[in-house]
Design a protein around this motif. Structure first.
Motif, PDB file in Angstrom:
ATOM      1  N   ARG A 148       0.812  -1.219   0.000  1.00  0.00           N
ATOM      2  CA  ARG A 148       0.000   0.000   0.000  1.00  0.00           C
ATOM      3  C   ARG A 148       0.851   1.277   0.000  1.00  0.00           C
ATOM      4  O   ARG A 148       0.326   2.373   0.147  1.00  0.00           O
ATOM      5  CB  ARG A 148      -0.966  -0.006   1.187  1.00  0.00           C
ATOM      6  CG  ARG A 148      -2.023  -1.116   1.072  1.00  0.00           C
ATOM      7  CD  ARG A 148      -3.027  -1.007   2.193  1.00  0.00           C
ATOM      8  NE  ARG A 148      -3.923   0.126   2.049  1.00  0.00           N
ATOM      9  CZ  ARG A 148      -5.092   0.132   1.396  1.00  0.00           C
ATOM     10  NH1 ARG A 148      -5.511  -0.975   0.782  1.00  0.00           N
ATOM     11  NH2 ARG A 148      -5.846   1.220   1.356  1.00  0.00           N
TER      12      ARG A 148
ATOM     13  N   HIS B  84       1.500   6.730   1.272  1.00  0.00           N
ATOM     14  CA  HIS B  84       0.520   5.747   0.812  1.00  0.00           C
ATOM     15  C   HIS B  84       0.374   5.836  -0.702  1.00  0.00           C
ATOM     16  O   HIS B  84       0.502   6.914  -1.297  1.00  0.00           O
ATOM     17  CB  HIS B  84      -0.848   6.030   1.449  1.00  0.00           C
ATOM     18  CG  HIS B  84      -0.878   5.787   2.927  1.00  0.00           C
ATOM     19  ND1 HIS B  84      -2.041   5.845   3.651  1.00  0.00           N
ATOM     20  CD2 HIS B  84       0.088   5.475   3.816  1.00  0.00           C
ATOM     21  CE1 HIS B  84      -1.786   5.593   4.922  1.00  0.00           C
ATOM     22  NE2 HIS B  84      -0.502   5.372   5.042  1.00  0.00           N
TER      23      HIS B  84
ATOM     24  N   GLU C 293      -9.976   2.972   1.558  1.00  0.00           N
ATOM     25  CA  GLU C 293      -9.533   3.003   2.949  1.00  0.00           C
ATOM     26  C   GLU C 293      -9.584   1.609   3.551  1.00  0.00           C
ATOM     27  O   GLU C 293     -10.507   0.827   3.288  1.00  0.00           O
ATOM     28  CB  GLU C 293     -10.425   3.948   3.739  1.00  0.00           C
ATOM     29  CG  GLU C 293      -9.962   4.196   5.159  1.00  0.00           C
ATOM     30  CD  GLU C 293     -10.770   5.279   5.852  1.00  0.00           C
ATOM     31  OE1 GLU C 293     -10.894   5.216   7.087  1.00  0.00           O
ATOM     32  OE2 GLU C 293     -11.288   6.175   5.146  1.00  0.00           O
TER      33      GLU C 293
ATOM     34  N   SER D 163     -10.370  -1.641   9.876  1.00  0.00           N
ATOM     35  CA  SER D 163      -9.513  -1.980  11.006  1.00  0.00           C
ATOM     36  C   SER D 163      -9.176  -3.460  10.982  1.00  0.00           C
ATOM     37  O   SER D 163     -10.016  -4.307  10.675  1.00  0.00           O
ATOM     38  CB  SER D 163     -10.210  -1.625  12.323  1.00  0.00           C
ATOM     39  OG  SER D 163     -10.294  -0.235  12.486  1.00  0.00           O
TER      40      SER D 163
ATOM     41  N   GLN E 102       3.407   0.770  11.720  1.00  0.00           N
ATOM     42  CA  GLN E 102       2.221   1.294  11.041  1.00  0.00           C
ATOM     43  C   GLN E 102       2.560   2.630  10.385  1.00  0.00           C
ATOM     44  O   GLN E 102       3.335   3.417  10.938  1.00  0.00           O
ATOM     45  CB  GLN E 102       1.095   1.466  12.052  1.00  0.00           C
ATOM     46  CG  GLN E 102      -0.265   1.768  11.445  1.00  0.00           C
ATOM     47  CD  GLN E 102      -1.298   2.027  12.541  1.00  0.00           C
ATOM     48  OE1 GLN E 102      -1.226   3.028  13.232  1.00  0.00           O
ATOM     49  NE2 GLN E 102      -2.249   1.115  12.694  1.00  0.00           N
TER      50      GLN E 102
ATOM     51  N   PRO F 265       0.856   6.005   9.187  1.00  0.00           N
ATOM     52  CA  PRO F 265      -0.260   6.940   9.024  1.00  0.00           C
ATOM     53  C   PRO F 265      -0.084   7.765   7.743  1.00  0.00           C
ATOM     54  O   PRO F 265       0.986   7.753   7.121  1.00  0.00           O
ATOM     55  CB  PRO F 265      -0.156   7.831  10.268  1.00  0.00           C
ATOM     56  CG  PRO F 265       0.754   7.109  11.206  1.00  0.00           C
ATOM     57  CD  PRO F 265       1.682   6.317  10.339  1.00  0.00           C
ATOM     58  N   PRO F 266      -1.112   8.509   7.333  1.00  0.00           N
ATOM     59  CA  PRO F 266      -1.005   9.334   6.119  1.00  0.00           C
ATOM     60  C   PRO F 266       0.114  10.371   6.189  1.00  0.00           C
ATOM     61  O   PRO F 266       0.603  10.822   5.149  1.00  0.00           O
ATOM     62  CB  PRO F 266      -2.372  10.014   6.043  1.00  0.00           C
ATOM     63  CG  PRO F 266      -3.300   9.100   6.767  1.00  0.00           C
ATOM     64  CD  PRO F 266      -2.488   8.506   7.870  1.00  0.00           C
TER      65      PRO F 266
ATOM     66  N   TYR G  72      -4.639   1.972   9.825  1.00  0.00           N
ATOM     67  CA  TYR G  72      -3.535   2.359   8.942  1.00  0.00           C
ATOM     68  C   TYR G  72      -2.726   1.126   8.561  1.00  0.00           C
ATOM     69  O   TYR G  72      -2.640   0.161   9.326  1.00  0.00           O
ATOM     70  CB  TYR G  72      -2.634   3.382   9.626  1.00  0.00           C
ATOM     71  CG  TYR G  72      -3.302   4.693   9.945  1.00  0.00           C
ATOM     72  CD1 TYR G  72      -4.170   5.297   9.033  1.00  0.00           C
ATOM     73  CD2 TYR G  72      -3.068   5.330  11.160  1.00  0.00           C
ATOM     74  CE1 TYR G  72      -4.791   6.499   9.329  1.00  0.00           C
ATOM     75  CE2 TYR G  72      -3.675   6.530  11.460  1.00  0.00           C
ATOM     76  CZ  TYR G  72      -4.545   7.118  10.545  1.00  0.00           C
ATOM     77  OH  TYR G  72      -5.148   8.313  10.837  1.00  0.00           O
TER      78      TYR G  72
END
Length: 287
Positions: free
Chosen positions: A186, A221, A227, A230, A239, A241-242, A259
């Motif tokens: 991703r 990403h 999206e 979870s 992980q 995040p954006p 994420y």
């Protein structure tokens, strides 16, 4: 009753053991010591089973008093350790008679120390563990001045070692081994995660280590993807995040998240990640 009294807890101190596995389906992470190897070593130095409950300190500053005669040991981060104000040293068994004090100075390399007491801290377990979980708010409260921690009985069935000459200093650049995670596809430029140099953000805690990019390309990403729902998160997951600032999940991590997990630390690197302090420089090595 044999116990230890907390005189000064330092910036943050909790009771920890090896955690409470098997409850992720209830939303409860394993928790436990952030540096399991250091906890195991401290316990061996006092003759405990490796999973006995200890005190985990953050940035040093702990001072405690023995109530009765006990044997203690301090492992983990580099810091001055003293008995009654006289330098004693880390990674060594320390006899304390009734009224003696043990103190840990400010850490100079690494973040967390572990104080084991022969017999282990004998407080009531929650879901089979005496660990404080800061995210799920399970287990005993964070330690404060005046707290008395009872010490359990012990025998001689587990052989003690008197000292362990371990070099616990962190290098100038801490290298953590990691493999590609389940959502590595991703991101467009996963290789940049392993070529960039990262710095530990001050917002890090027992839940996770937040990394800021010091140099190298930001990891982003892939565009156009739906999206994520979870999904489960393992201890040591990285992980993304954006923002492109990775988070390494430690002992008190959430059990699910939305994420993408783009990498996962090796078991050996987990303990080292638990010693990362704000400002430490980190490189991730792809395994």
């Amino acid at each position: 009753m044999t116990a230890v009294e907390i005189l000064t807890p330092g910036p943050f101190a909790t009771v920890q053991d090896l955690g409470r596995p098997g409850y992720a389906y209830l939303g409860v992470p394993r928790s436990g010591a952030a540096d399991r190897g250091a906890l195991r070593l401290a316990n061996r130095l006092v003759g405990n089973a490796e999973g006995a409950a200890c005190i985990e300190t953050t940035l040093g500053g702990l001072r405690l008093r023995a109530v009765g005669d006990v044997v203690a040991a301090v492992s983990g981060a580099m810091a001055d350790v003293a008995r009654n104000g006289v330098a004693y040293g880390r990674n060594a068994s320390m006899p304390l008679t009734d009224g003696d004090e043990l103190s840990i100075g400010t850490t100079t390399s690494g973040l967390r120390n572990y104080v084991a007491i022969r017999g282990g801290i004998d407080i009531e377990p929650t879901l089979g563990s005496r660990s404080t979980d800061t995210l799920a708010t399970l287990g005993p409260a964070t330690l404060t001045a005046g707290a008395h921690l009872p010490i359990g009985p012990h025998d001689n069935s587990w052989p003690a070692i008197g000292a362990a000459p371990v070099d616990d200093r962190l290098p100038d650049v801490v290298v953590l081994d990691a493999t590609d995670g389940p959502r590595a596809d991703r991101v467009d430029n996963l290789a940049d995660l392993f070529t960039a140099t990262w710095v530990v953000n001050a917002a890090s805690n027992r839940v996770g280590v937040r990394l800021d990019c010091r140099d190298g390309a930001a990891v982003r990403h892939r565009s156009g993807l739906s999206e994520l729902s979870s999904e489960g998160i393992a201890h040591g997951s990285i992980q993304l995040p954006p923002s492109g600032q990775p988070v390494i999940f430690l002992a008190d991590h959430p059990v699910t998240g939305g994420y993408p997990v783009v990498a996962v630390l090796s078991a050996r690197s987990l303990d080292r990640a638990g010693q990362l302090a704000p400002g430490n420089v980190v490189r991730l090595r792809r395994g």
